[in-house]
Design a protein around this motif. Structure first.
Motif, mmCIF file in Angstrom:
data_model
loop_
_atom_site.group_PDB
_atom_site.id
_atom_site.type_symbol
_atom_site.label_atom_id
_atom_site.label_comp_id
_atom_site.label_asym_id
_atom_site.label_seq_id
_atom_site.Cartn_x
_atom_site.Cartn_y
_atom_site.Cartn_z
ATOM 1 N N ASN A 76 -0.578 43.183 27.050
ATOM 2 C CA ASN A 76 -0.933 42.894 25.734
ATOM 3 C C ASN A 76 0.013 43.522 24.721
ATOM 4 N N LEU A 82 -7.642 41.288 23.084
ATOM 5 C CA LEU A 82 -8.060 39.882 23.462
ATOM 6 C C LEU A 82 -9.212 40.263 24.606
ATOM 7 N N THR A 85 -10.765 37.259 28.531
ATOM 8 C CA THR A 85 -9.317 36.438 28.762
ATOM 9 C C THR A 85 -9.334 36.031 30.008
ATOM 10 N N TRP A 86 -9.312 34.677 30.322
ATOM 11 C CA TRP A 86 -9.354 34.256 31.828
ATOM 12 C C TRP A 86 -8.097 33.689 32.390
ATOM 13 N N ARG A 115 -11.087 37.350 35.232
ATOM 14 C CA ARG A 115 -11.232 37.696 33.717
ATOM 15 C C ARG A 115 -10.819 39.050 33.590
ATOM 16 N N ASP A 117 -10.287 42.123 30.168
ATOM 17 C CA ASP A 117 -10.512 42.478 28.711
ATOM 18 C C ASP A 117 -9.317 43.298 28.385
ATOM 19 N N SER A 145 -3.886 30.591 30.673
ATOM 20 C CA SER A 145 -4.518 31.706 30.259
ATOM 21 C C SER A 145 -5.532 31.229 29.137
ATOM 22 N N GLU A 146 -6.761 31.407 29.267
ATOM 23 C CA GLU A 146 -7.813 30.980 28.127
ATOM 24 C C GLU A 146 -8.158 32.213 27.472
ATOM 25 N N THR A 147 -8.120 32.453 26.335
ATOM 26 C CA THR A 147 -8.285 33.627 25.546
ATOM 27 C C THR A 147 -9.750 32.987 24.822
#
Length: 396
Positions: A76, A82, A85-86, A115, A117, A145-147
């Motif tokens: 990041n 974030l 975040t998955w 997951r 972080d 990516s799912e945030t």
């Protein structure tokens, strides 16, 4: 109506009241409800510039059942954190995954979720253990990516590019005992087809010719004479094989039969023969009854050594969605070859046309051995003369 549309409706009503009341607070408050969805859309569109995914595997060429350790790092580079975040990725269903937060099988695919972080300007690392159980190519080009979303009920999926390819070789099939002496020339006499250099015994040097191997240069003689000199070795007779693999169609509509299991056994037997030749430094050329680059069949020229073995194993691992061709035309082409070398045929089906093709090869002076892989255990049959229509069982 989703959350974004709800924000727009609230912002429109606030701006409408601000128009009639003239309140600057309502103008700013209503504009905020339009600004937040726009800012969120801009962040999602540009997030790939600051978030990078790194995928490192300790092995890329493995055998079935070999665990591969994969290090996943998410970087990041932005000034925003974030959290939650998955990462979502899919692999073939025969690949088992350890070390993930969620693993499930859906539509013949293994779905993995991790997951992480991520604080601002930091990175997070996870370690996965991937274990493939079938031959083939395991590849991965994109990870979703799912945030943590700006709107609580809507997840934002962002594709992250990644380049990962793992080649899974076929598992060699146990082979019966194969006698190398059966493939030696009659009387152990040398011929042009069987004449090879034995690097164990050197019989002199000669001037260098373009195309000579670099490791065969004699540097002492080169230093004395001032010109490149190449070592000359003694000749030896070594068996050269022609390995012919019979691949059946994946599905035969007339018999209503699937041949995937039988073909996998044939491919495993070909891999075992490649390992056998590699350990004994035997030269061989490979024929397969599948179309390759516009040709009626696949043909790999004769060779030996590590590079030749890896080329064969790679071709066997990548054999998917093939178009098969009849085997008798390949055997008929071998009949007219002037070199009388041993033909080793790997087939799961010995029918009358195959028997006739083998009989013609024997009449031309070729030696033929057949590995029957119709059962779980391969059976080796050697055809000694054209008068024997059925091969004599010599090993099981």
């Amino acid at each position: 109506m989703n959350t974004k549309q709800t924000f727009h409706v609230i912002g429109f009503l606030l701006l409408l009241f601000a128009l009639f009341s003239g309140s600057w607070f309502l103008w700013l408050f209503g504009g905020l409800f339009f600004f937040m969805p726009a800012a969120h859309s801009w962040w999602i569109a540009n997030m790939s510039r600051w978030v990078k995914l790194e995928w490192i595997a300790d092995q890329t060429r493995v055998m079935p059942g070999t665990p591969v350790q994969v290090t996943v790092r998410l970087h990041n580079r932005s000034w925003l954190p974030l959290p939650a975040t998955w990462l979502r990725l899919t692999l073939p269903d025969h690949v088992t995954v350890e070390g993930a937060d969620e693993v499930r099988v859906s539509n013949q695919r293994t779905v993995v979720r991790l997951r992480m972080d991520l604080p601002m300007r930091h990175s997070a690392k996870r370690i996965l253990i991937l274990t493939p159980h079938k031959r083939g190519v395991v590849w991965l080009t994109e990870v979703q990516s799912e945030t943590l979303p700006l709107f609580a009920d809507e997840m934002s999926a962002i594709p992250l590019r990644v380049s990962f390819t793992m080649l899974v070789y076929p598992l060699p099939l146990p082979l019966p005992s194969i006698s190398i002496e059966d493939t030696e020339p009659d009387g152990s006499r040398l011929s042009r087809q069987r004449q090879q250099d034995d690097v164990t015994f050197q019989r002199g040097v000669r001037p260098y010719i373009p195309g000579d191997r670099f490791k065969h240069i004699n540097w002492k003689a080169t230093a004395k004479t001032g010109s490149l000199a190449t070592r000359v070795f003694e000749h030896t007779a070594r068996p050269d094989w022609r390995i012919v693999g019979h691949i059946l169609p994946s599905y035969e509509p007339l018999q209503q039969r699937h041949n995937d299991t039988v073909n996998e056994r044939t491919i495993s037997c070909l891999a075992a023969l490649s390992v056998f030749c590699r350990k004994r430094s035997l030269g061989y050329e490979l024929y397969l009854s599948v179309k390759q680059r516009g040709c009626d069949h696949y043909h790999l020229p004769a060779g030996s050594g590590k590079s030749h073995h890896l080329h064969v194993m790679t071709q066997l691992a990548q054999m998917h969605h093939y178009v098969t061709t009849p085997l008798p035309p390949i055997l008929r082409r071998l009949e007219e070859n002037p070199s009388k070398e041993t033909i080793l045929l790997i087939t799961p089906r010995l029918d009358e046309a195959m028997e006739q093709a083998i009989d013609r090869l024997l009449r031309r002076g070729h030696k033929v051995a057949v590995l029957d892989v119709s059962d779980d255990q391969a059976v080796l049959r050697r055809y000694e003369s054209s008068r024997a229509p059925i091969g004599r069982l010599i090993a099981r």
